[in-house]
Each structure stands twice: as C-alpha cells, then as structure tokens.
Design a protein around this motif. Sequence first.
Motif, mmCIF file in Angstrom:
data_model
loop_
_atom_site.group_PDB
_atom_site.id
_atom_site.type_symbol
_atom_site.label_atom_id
_atom_site.label_comp_id
_atom_site.label_asym_id
_atom_site.label_seq_id
_atom_site.Cartn_x
_atom_site.Cartn_y
_atom_site.Cartn_z
ATOM 1 N N ASN A 268 38.954 50.673 36.114
ATOM 2 C CA ASN A 268 40.428 50.578 36.091
ATOM 3 C C ASN A 268 41.023 51.449 34.994
ATOM 4 N N GLN B 190 36.219 38.546 31.024
ATOM 5 C CA GLN B 190 36.714 39.718 30.271
ATOM 6 C C GLN B 190 36.008 39.876 28.930
ATOM 7 N N ILE C 114 43.691 42.060 28.307
ATOM 8 C CA ILE C 114 43.791 42.898 29.509
ATOM 9 C C ILE C 114 43.902 42.056 30.787
ATOM 10 N N GLY C 115 43.049 41.038 30.890
ATOM 11 C CA GLY C 115 43.054 40.208 32.104
ATOM 12 C C GLY C 115 44.412 39.552 32.328
ATOM 13 N N CYS D 29 34.730 48.330 32.730
ATOM 14 C CA CYS D 29 35.276 47.637 33.906
ATOM 15 C C CYS D 29 34.509 48.176 35.110
ATOM 16 N N PRO D 30 33.850 47.329 35.899
ATOM 17 C CA PRO D 30 33.067 47.833 37.034
ATOM 18 C C PRO D 30 33.891 48.670 38.010
ATOM 19 N N LEU D 31 35.216 48.497 37.995
ATOM 20 C CA LEU D 31 36.064 49.272 38.902
ATOM 21 C C LEU D 31 36.606 50.520 38.227
ATOM 22 N N CYS E 219 37.588 37.329 35.986
ATOM 23 C CA CYS E 219 36.566 38.194 35.377
ATOM 24 C C CYS E 219 36.185 37.613 34.018
ATOM 25 N N VAL F 18 34.037 40.992 40.464
ATOM 26 C CA VAL F 18 34.480 42.377 40.260
ATOM 27 C C VAL F 18 33.409 43.380 40.737
ATOM 28 N N LEU G 104 33.302 42.133 29.570
ATOM 29 C CA LEU G 104 33.601 43.401 30.253
ATOM 30 C C LEU G 104 34.667 44.166 29.471
ATOM 31 N N CYS G 105 35.856 44.300 30.048
ATOM 32 C CA CYS G 105 36.886 45.166 29.437
ATOM 33 C C CYS G 105 37.267 44.730 28.022
ATOM 34 N N ASN H 235 41.712 48.640 42.250
ATOM 35 C CA ASN H 235 41.253 47.256 42.404
ATOM 36 C C ASN H 235 41.915 46.635 43.626
ATOM 37 N N GLU I 3 46.846 42.129 33.573
ATOM 38 C CA GLU I 3 46.535 42.541 34.957
ATOM 39 C C GLU I 3 47.071 41.495 35.945
ATOM 40 N N ILE J 271 42.986 51.255 32.578
ATOM 41 C CA ILE J 271 43.643 50.181 31.823
ATOM 42 C C ILE J 271 44.685 50.694 30.818
HETATM 43 S S1 SF4 Z 1 39.718 41.928 34.170
HETATM 44 FE FE1 SF4 Z 1 40.417 43.725 35.278
HETATM 45 S S2 SF4 Z 1 40.146 45.412 33.837
HETATM 46 FE FE2 SF4 Z 1 38.887 43.680 33.074
HETATM 47 S S3 SF4 Z 1 36.829 44.007 33.966
HETATM 48 FE FE3 SF4 Z 1 37.965 42.675 35.375
HETATM 49 S S4 SF4 Z 1 38.874 44.105 36.867
HETATM 50 FE FE4 SF4 Z 1 38.256 45.331 35.109
#
Ligand code: SF4
Length: 471
Positions: free
Chosen positions: A63, A100, A119-120, A59-61, A98, A442, A103-104, A88, A123, A65
């Motif tokens: 998070n 997803q 996850i998305g 996750c670029p942030l 995102c 993101v 990414l995550c 975030n 969130e 999770i």
């Molecule tokens: S959906 Fe949320 S946890 Fe997944 S990459 Fe994007 S910001 Fe990160």
Amino acid sequence: MTEPMLRFVSQPQKRPTKRPAIKRRADFKEIYKGFSIAQAEEQSSRCSQCGIPFCSAHCPLGNNIPDWLRLAATHRLKEAYLLSSATNSFPEICGRICPQDRLCEGNCVIHKGFESVTIGGVERFITETAFQNGWVEPNYPENELGKKVGIIGSGPAGLACAENLRAKGYEVHIYERQAQAGGLLRYGIPGFKLEKNIVDRRIELLKKQGVIFHLGQEIGEGPKALSFDSIRNRYDTLFIATGVYQARRAHVQGEDLKGVVKALEFLIQAENPEPDYNAKGKKVVVIGGGDTAMDCVRSAIRQGAQKVTCVYRRDRENMPGSRQEVMNAEEEGGIFHFLAAPEAFIGHESVEAVRLKEMRLGVMDANGRRAVDPTGTHTQLDADMVICALGFDPEDLPSKWNEPKLAVTSWKTLSVKDQHYETSLPGVFAGGDIVRGASLVVWAIADGRGAAEAMHKYLVKQAAQEIEEAL
Ligand code: SF4
Ligand SMILES: Cc1cc2nc3c(=O)[nH]c(=O)nc-3n(C[C@H](O)[C@H](O)[C@H](O)COP(=O)(O)OP(=O)(O)OC[C@H]3O[C@@H](n4cnc5c(N)ncnc54)[C@H](O)[C@@H]3O)c2cc1C
C-alpha cells in the motif's frame, strides 16, 4: 505539500477509542470506534514522509501508505480513498483486523523514537468515509471478454481474485460449500473484531459487479458435491482458494472427553451456541497462543464463563499472535498461564481438569523461535470446558478431489510456481491459506489479486493461440 506533515514530534499517537472492557465483555460488537475526521487528519499528519517507507515495504499489498496519509491530512479524502483502494480490495477490513504491530505500524520509521503512525485506524477511516459518501462503487468491467473463470472458496483470496477478474471482463463463478460467502471473515473471525455487516457490504458490491455465487456447493466428494474434474472442464481457468480447516490435535490422553472442543467449531457458533459449546458459568481452559486462541478466550468471556485461562507453551515475548489482541484479552479478563503444555485432559465422561507439564525455553531455531523443553514439574487446572486452538492443516486435496497430479508440499499445502500462482495443473491457480498454510487476511487478498493478474495473462495467451489456430 509536506508542511502539515511530520507532526510526530508534537502530536502524540492516539489509537481509535476502545469501548470499556466491562461493556465489551457483554456483547460481540466491534470493540474499536472509528476515528473522527479531526482525529484521522491529526494522526495522518504525524507521518514523517520518509524517503524509504518501511510501512509500505512491510504491507503485503505494498500500500502507498505515506501518500494516502498525506492526502488524508490535507482534507483530500476522496483521493486518499482512490489511492488506498487501488492496491487493496478490502481496506476497511484490513484496517480493522491486520496485525499492524507486526506489519506496517511495527515498521514505521518514527517507531524508533516515537510511537508509530496509527495506519490501520486511518485506513479504516478513509474507506468508511468513502462508503458514507457513496464513493465506493462496484468495479464494473468495460467490456465482456467471453471467457469463464471458476473460483473454489469465497474467503478473502477468492473474493479478491473474483473482483479483479470480473473488473477485467471475465464471467466469474465462485463455488462455496457454506451457506454464505466470506470464508473465515464470516465463519471464524469473531464479530468483536469484524462485524458481519462489513463483510455483507462487500459481497453485495461483488454481486452488483456481476460475480456469480454458487453457495452451499461443495467441490470434491459427497452426494451433492460437484467433482473437481467437472468444474475444471466448465471453465477456461480455475482458482483454488479453499483455506485450511483440519484442526491440529493435542495428542494427549483424554482428548475425546465431552467438553474438549475444537476452536473453529466453538467460534462458528459462539454467538448462538449449542450447550456443548456454551462456556456460560464454566471454567474454561484454552490451549494455544495465536490469534485463534485469543478469539476463543474473548468469546468464552462474552458467553459468561466463570474463568478463562489461556495455556501457552512459550512465554509472552514468544507468542505468535498480535500483541494488541493479547492486551485486549487481558483487559477483558483472560488469564494467561505461560510456559506450560497439556499432558492430559482428566475426567470420567466429561473433562474436569487439565494436567500441565511446565516448560522452559531452550535454544533458538533457524527461524528465530525458541525451542521448549519440559522442566519435570506438573500443575493441574480445573476445567469443565477445554478449547483446543493449536492451528490448522490443509485437507489432502489430491485424494479428496481424485486428482493425483495436483502437486502438494510436504505440509499438504498446494505447490505453486513462484510468483505465478499456477499449480502443477495447467490453467489451475491457487492462493491464500491453501498455499501458505494458516496465514493472514491481507496475504490472502494479496494472493487473490496476484493470481487474478497471472490468470489474466494466461487467458490472454490462450486467446492469442486460439486466434493463431483459427487463421
Ligand atoms: S493495515 Fe493496511 S497498510 Fe497495514 S499491513 Fe494491513 S493492509 Fe497493509
Ligand atoms: C479464528 C480465526 C481468527 C483469525 N483472525 C485473523 C485476524 O484477526 N487477522 C488476520 O489477518 N487473519 C486472521 N485469521 C486468518 C485469516 O482468516 C485467514 O488467513 C484467511 O481467511 C485466509 O483466506 P482464504 O481465502 O485463503 O481462506 P478462507 O477464508 O478459509 O476461505 C476458504 C473458503 O473456501 C471454502 N471451501 C473450502 N473447501 C471447499 C470446497 N471443497 N468446496 C467449496 N468451498 C470450499 C470454505 O468454506 C471457505 O469459505 C484468523 C483465522 C482464524 C481461524
């Protein structure tokens, strides 16, 4: 605490429900419904609470999770929200748009034998619940620090930077050339992925927090524009977050025919189009294979196109965009023509057809992308509208802003010092697409937050110097 977790073995993955394709083809409303509380808790409990959370690492942030999944699974939603919003600035937006799968979720550890945690969806649920319960409040500063910050561009990078600097106590001014704030969140990403009231809600919070917006104000050239130099002199530090807007050309014959349009021009007015940008009843060909191309395919379908074909030079496996978005486009009726590239747009005054050269995949380059070579065969598609979605390049800011000392890369993106976000001009920082090239929301948020920290350090140092000089 981990007792309600690890349910991925018994509990199947469930994604937020999508509206039926036949219904969503008829409007620009979001296609996903949010999770119910029972679904969100059940899906959160599938997390394996693994020792090394690859979801967070991708996750670029960064998070946290697994922690907020555990809190969501154990009915501690307010704490889940506080934790998720600590890293975030706009979690309800990332939860919606995102990619997803890249990414995550694409890196979720259970994904090796089971389907990943959604996850998305969780969130988004956590933050929407926080809004419904009044837990989301403007991030007010404790003290005013008496320093002024200027931000050019109100996309996710500019907004995230503004929120963080205002929270620290700076007077923050955002300059935006469009009539409304939000950047591509408002003028690009279609409503069926992100409804605009979600963006409005965030802008309102920023205004309450005290961020000052100067809308319809271009920085650079033009009769009503403010010069970069004047803005620079007005503030103690600046953040440039102007994005990338120069549409790449197809460089083929017939590109200037009526009916050949640029993706962003089409998308901006998709819900209320001028006749030249209205796909109703037309045979539409979209050129490109990224997320912007998918948005064009799906917007043209919603406008009532007779047929929409997306032409992409590589194959399905090598498409750059999110798999999920390709699937959504196909469900809604988009047709894909892989391994083909436009050779000419054919017509007299208006486009009537697209001549395609068929391609084959070649060797892999250093980045793992397969080269493409023409096979020598050709096909032709009838078309009364062609939408070019071939990507975007930055404007030449040093010339446009008459600031030759503003260093750029060979791609014309702004050069910044690694991890410090500072450009070649002291006190001028930059982030988001203008630094990365066309990227993701993101990453823009991550840059906005990172730059805010770097700018804060710069201002603290500057204040210390001022005190020293005064002594
Ligand atoms: S959906 Fe949320 S946890 Fe997944 S990459 Fe994007 S910001 Fe990160
Ligand atoms: C059609 C489309 C769909 C996308 N879909 C997704 C998606 O689903 N998920 C995802 O993660 N990403 C998506 N992206 C990418 C994402 O939107 C961008 O990466 C992100 O918005 C970049 O943020 P930014 O703040 O750097 O720039 P932007 O969002 O582009 O904002 C820049 C702002 O600066 C303003 N500006 C520019 N120059 C000036 C000037 N001289 N003076 C004043 N104001 C100026 C612009 O008007 C704009 O408001 C999509 C992009 C497009 C084009």
